[in-house]
Design a protein around this motif. Structure first.
Motif, mmCIF file in Angstrom:
data_model
loop_
_atom_site.group_PDB
_atom_site.id
_atom_site.type_symbol
_atom_site.label_atom_id
_atom_site.label_comp_id
_atom_site.label_asym_id
_atom_site.label_seq_id
_atom_site.Cartn_x
_atom_site.Cartn_y
_atom_site.Cartn_z
ATOM 1 N N HIS A 3 0.778 -1.290 0.302
ATOM 2 C CA HIS A 3 0.308 -0.322 -0.049
ATOM 3 C C HIS A 3 0.884 0.691 0.025
ATOM 4 O O HIS A 3 1.676 1.322 0.572
ATOM 5 N N ARG A 5 0.716 5.033 0.010
ATOM 6 C CA ARG A 5 0.525 7.160 0.610
ATOM 7 C C ARG A 5 1.078 7.934 -0.045
ATOM 8 O O ARG A 5 1.846 8.107 0.138
ATOM 9 N N ASP A 36 -3.550 5.809 -1.884
ATOM 10 C CA ASP A 36 -4.467 6.730 -1.025
ATOM 11 C C ASP A 36 -4.125 7.266 -0.887
ATOM 12 O O ASP A 36 -2.632 8.049 -1.668
ATOM 13 N N ILE A 58 -9.917 7.048 -6.232
ATOM 14 C CA ILE A 58 -9.193 7.584 -5.380
ATOM 15 C C ILE A 58 -8.951 7.798 -4.039
ATOM 16 O O ILE A 58 -10.313 8.503 -4.159
ATOM 17 N N GLN A 59 -9.067 7.026 -2.818
ATOM 18 C CA GLN A 59 -9.307 7.027 -1.516
ATOM 19 C C GLN A 59 -8.320 8.938 -1.233
ATOM 20 O O GLN A 59 -7.111 8.479 -1.244
#
Length: 323
Positions: A3, A5, A36, A58-59
């Protein structure tokens, strides 16, 4: 699943925002990875608007504390909490983002330029007093940020050899930086076939650049005034539509340069402002020449690529990087 960021409180209108948005659009298609974004303030508003336009999903996490504290030009203090649940932190416009040494261990940064640090002696005299104080804080902040990134050996992606040379000159080191050129199959700007350009001349020169001294508008306008045969000049980018009424700061200097060159607004020089992509694409396509007499570029490299992709336009550059 790894993940990643993305943290950015800047989102400069023009090249900077375009760089992040287009790259994010491609990154989201990589299988086996998730992404994200953390942002806030006007940067967040710009991201939401453009992501919606591009239909990019996208968050997004909202942080208003960092941009509020940095409103006076101070660096954005990236909280350690952004590292929670993330395998990697990416700072796509790292210049003003101050991180802790703990967060640095899982951070990668992108740096396109060190224009303010390199050209501050030419930039500062052309600014009004209020802007000069803010830019002075930004320069101090960028110096602190870059020093930390270099000393902590944070992986840095650079978009030009020139920036790497500047880091060596200014800081005596280039840290753990690598050149990642912007070559490749760049997407051409969208052009709406029904866009009407009524009111614009049939032939003209275009200069896509925000209103800031390193863009070197004054040199271009002065040169245009010395031409016995010349085409009208279209200025596009944030702040250009307000130039005819500017009386102070860099805008005032540009206005004076137009008058001193014997040029007239809306006849010899036009300020079109920040245009939506379809309209900008149409204006660019009609242009005889794209001119960028810049002292140095970061995100401004992207209008160059757009012009090069448009077969009807020619690009000129003063900066040796583009020679």
């Amino acid at each position: 699943m790894p993940h990643i960021r993305i943290v950015d409180y800047v989102a400069n209108q023009g090249g900077g925002l375009r760089f992040v948005v287009e790259l994010v659009g491609k990154l989201l298609k990589i299988p086996g990875h998730s992404f994200d974004l953390v942002s806030g303030g006007q940067a967040l508003e710009r991201y939401i608007e453009v992501f919606n336009e591009k239909k990019i999903s996208i968050q997004i996490f909202k942080d208003e504390i960092a941009p509020t504290k940095a409103a006076n030009g101070s660096p954005f203090l990236v909280p350690d909490v952004v590292g929670a649940d993330a395998d990697l932190i990416w700072l796509p416009w790292a210049h003003r983002h101050l991180i802790s040494e703990l967060l640095a261990k899982k951070t990668v940064a992108t740096i396109h330029d060190v224009i303010l640090l390199r050209h501050q002696n030419k930039i500062m005299p052309l600014l009004d007093e209020f802007t000069r104080k803010i830019v002075a804080r930004i320069i101090d902040g960028e110096t602190a940020v870059l020093s930390q990134l270099l000393n902590w050996r944070v992986p840095i992606a650079l978009s030009s050899h020139s920036t790497q040379t500047d880091l060596l000159t200014l800081f005596g080191q280039a840290g753990q930086s690598n050149l990642v050129p912007l070559a490749g199959d760049h997407k051409a700007l969208e052009t709406d076939s029904v866009v009407s350009l009524v009111g614009l001349p049939d032939r003209y020169i275009i200069c896509p650049a925000t209103v800031f001294p390193h863009k070197n508008h004054i040199a271009l306008i002065t040169a245009l005034g010395r031409c016995s045969k010349r085409l009208p000049l279209m200025l596009t980018g944030p702040g250009t539509s307000e130039l005819p009424k500017s009386t102070s700061g860099y805008g005032g200097h540009i206005n004076s340069a137009v008058a001193n060159a014997g040029l007239v607004w809306a006849e010899d020089v036009w300020g079109l402002g920040m245009l939506p992509d379809p309209i900008y694409g149409a204006v660019l396509r009609r242009a005889e020449l794209l001119v960028m007499p810049t002292l140095g570029e970061g995100g401004g490299q992207f209008p160059r690529i757009g012009g090069a992709n448009d077969r009807s336009s020619c690009c000129l550059f003063r900066h040796p990087r583009y020679a």
